[in-house]
Design an enzyme around this catalytic site. Structure first.
Site, mmCIF file in Angstrom:
data_model
loop_
_atom_site.group_PDB
_atom_site.id
_atom_site.type_symbol
_atom_site.label_atom_id
_atom_site.label_comp_id
_atom_site.label_asym_id
_atom_site.label_seq_id
_atom_site.Cartn_x
_atom_site.Cartn_y
_atom_site.Cartn_z
ATOM 1 N N LYS A 164 10.875 -3.287 -0.277
ATOM 2 C CA LYS A 164 9.943 -2.957 0.810
ATOM 3 C C LYS A 164 10.516 -3.482 2.116
ATOM 4 O O LYS A 164 11.351 -4.395 2.123
ATOM 5 C CB LYS A 164 8.577 -3.604 0.559
ATOM 6 C CG LYS A 164 7.425 -2.863 1.222
ATOM 7 C CD LYS A 164 7.048 -1.578 0.492
ATOM 8 C CE LYS A 164 5.848 -0.914 1.156
ATOM 9 N NZ LYS A 164 5.408 0.285 0.402
ATOM 10 N N ASP A 194 5.442 4.188 5.224
ATOM 11 C CA ASP A 194 4.264 3.428 4.835
ATOM 12 C C ASP A 194 3.364 3.430 6.077
ATOM 13 O O ASP A 194 3.517 4.310 6.935
ATOM 14 C CB ASP A 194 4.654 2.006 4.394
ATOM 15 C CG ASP A 194 3.525 1.258 3.679
ATOM 16 O OD1 ASP A 194 3.340 1.483 2.476
ATOM 17 O OD2 ASP A 194 2.830 0.461 4.325
#
Length: 448
Positions: free
Chosen positions: A129, A169
């Site tokens: 991430k 995201d």
């Protein structure tokens, strides 16, 4: 909150000590470790090889500054992150989040969750991430482009289609992915389509990718209902948020016969008893980039806007799709009192431990985000397949593959929960099923 198995308590204490102040990461690790006691008892080889300890430590953590110039000519600076957590199953895979709340603890919690989510898809992708504390809200296209170009000027050296494949995201949509990919292409002199996912359809993207997380969340929820001999027909749902995940969760719920009566954004929530008008919501959020208060104004006489908490609205099904820890114990109590029977996490870890505990005590079915919202990354992996084969699939083909993947995840969670003596426990099923696949791969690859 249940205690940890004695062999896992020391691991959690070490994680808390080594990662001081990173509360979201601590929460994510504790939630997984709670489920792994039966696994440790059954498979001592995992403890012998320190698999769980290794799994809690990222393979690589990258922090860097991102200097850029705003429209007034002033120099701005943000911080960039990429946490490459685990690549036992394949290249690191996970989104980039641009939001002021981003710091290392958020990125590590998201990356840790991503390991298990990606494992559950059954596809060859590891977990990672990244992101920045940059806030794209209120910025011009030029400012966002200059920020993305500066961000990629550092990130490019750490990613690649066989190394690490970022996606979008919160705060990172197709526009941002375009600017990031353009800079990667410029620096490397390679049209490496598979290095980023969430691309536009005219330059390597996949149909259904925009809808995938929301659609996948609803497919999983439909499987929960199917396992109980029910369907969405006649059900009222509340979906928090009004971004990409929420909009397409609303769309799919209503396609399957349910009625979404409320959604929200950071200013408050809107209630539309006739069901959210998707055309109006998309116009407000995707075209005008407005607020749900604007939706209520357009639907005047049918919808009402209120400041506060969307979980005040009674429903059969709750789909938290905004951000982490948005449902606390008090919210959970209101949902249960209002008749909510299923909570399916469209966002990453949107329910606090107190909320999860209360749902369990009340008999409300709770399905965790690492399983429920895996449709986004699964479709990203399908995009990678299409890039690798220089192919492009139809919408129906891709959506069918997504539905099949979500059904497999649902069924595997239930089967694993049964196998470990916790029937119907989606949290235990998701954590154990996701963990064992990664752990077996780590054992096979040796001590690396």
């Amino acid at each position: 909150m249940n205690g940890l198995h004695e062999n896992l308590q020391g691991i959690f204490e070490e994680v808390a000590r080594r990662n001081a102040g990173e509360t979201e990461f601590h929460q994510a690790v504790y939630e997984v470790l709670q489920s792994l006691g039966p696994v440790v008892a059954k498979h001592p080889e995992y403890a012998d090889a320190a698999v769980i300890r290794r799994l809690c430590e990222p393979e690589r953590q990258i922090l860097f500054r991102v200097p850029w110039v705003d429209d007034s000519g002033a120099v701005q600076m943000n911080r960039g992150f990429r946490v490459e957590f685990n690549s036992a199953l394949g290249p690191f895979k996970g989104g980039l989040r641009f939001h002021p709340s981003v710091y290392l603890g958020i990125v590590k919690f998201l990356g840790f969750e991503q390991i298990f989510k990606n494992s559950l898809t059954g596809m060859p992708i590891g977990g990672g991430k990244g992101g920045s504390d940059f806030d794209p809200k209120g910025r011009s296209n030029g400012e966002i482009m200059r920020f993305c170009q500066s961000f990629m000027t550092e990130l490019y050296r750490h990613i690649g289609e066989y190394t690490d494949v970022p996606a979008g995201d919160i705060g990172v949509g197709m526009r941002e992915i375009g600017y990031l990919f353009g800079q990667y292409k410029r620096i490397t002199n390679r049209y490496e389509s598979g290095v980023l996912t969430g691309k536009g359809m005219t330059w390597g993207g996949s149909l259904v990718r925009t809808e995938a997380t929301g659609y996948g969340t609803v497919y999983f929820t439909a499987d929960i209902l199917r396992a109980r001999g029910e369907s969405f027909d006649g059900k009222h749902a509340v979906v928090s948020g009004s971004g990409n995940v929420a909009i397409y969760a609303i769309e799919k719920i209503q396609q399957l016969g349910g009625t979404v009566v409320a959604c929200s954004d950071s200013d408050g929530y809107v209630v539309d008893p006739d069901g959210i008008d998707l055309e109006v919501l998309k116009e407000v959020k995707e075209v005008q980039r407005g607020r749900v208060a604007d939706y209520a104004e357009i639907r005047k006489g049918r919808a009402r806007f209120a400041h506060g908490n969307v979980w005040n609205v009674e429903c059969d099904i709750a789909v938290p799709s905004a951000t982490q820890n948005e449902i606390n114990g008090a919210d959970a109590a209101r949902l249960v009192k209002g008749g909510c029977r299923i909570v399916a996490e469209g966002a990453n870890m949107p329910c606090t431990p107190e909320a999860v505990k209360l749902f369990a005590e009340a008999g409300t079915v709770f399905a965790p985000g690492k399983a429920v919202n895996a449709g986004g990354v699964a479709t990203s992996a399908l995009e990678m397949q299409q890039n690798a084969s220089r192919d492009s699939w139809t919408f129906d083909q891709t959506e069918q593959k997504l539905a099949e993947i979500m059904s497999r995840i649902h069924d595997r969670c239930l089967q694993t929960a049964d196998e470990y003596g916790q029937p119907g426990n989606y949290v235990a099923g998701a954590n154990i099923a996701g963990f064992t696949r990664v752990a077996d791969a780590m054992l096979a690859l040796g001590l690396i």
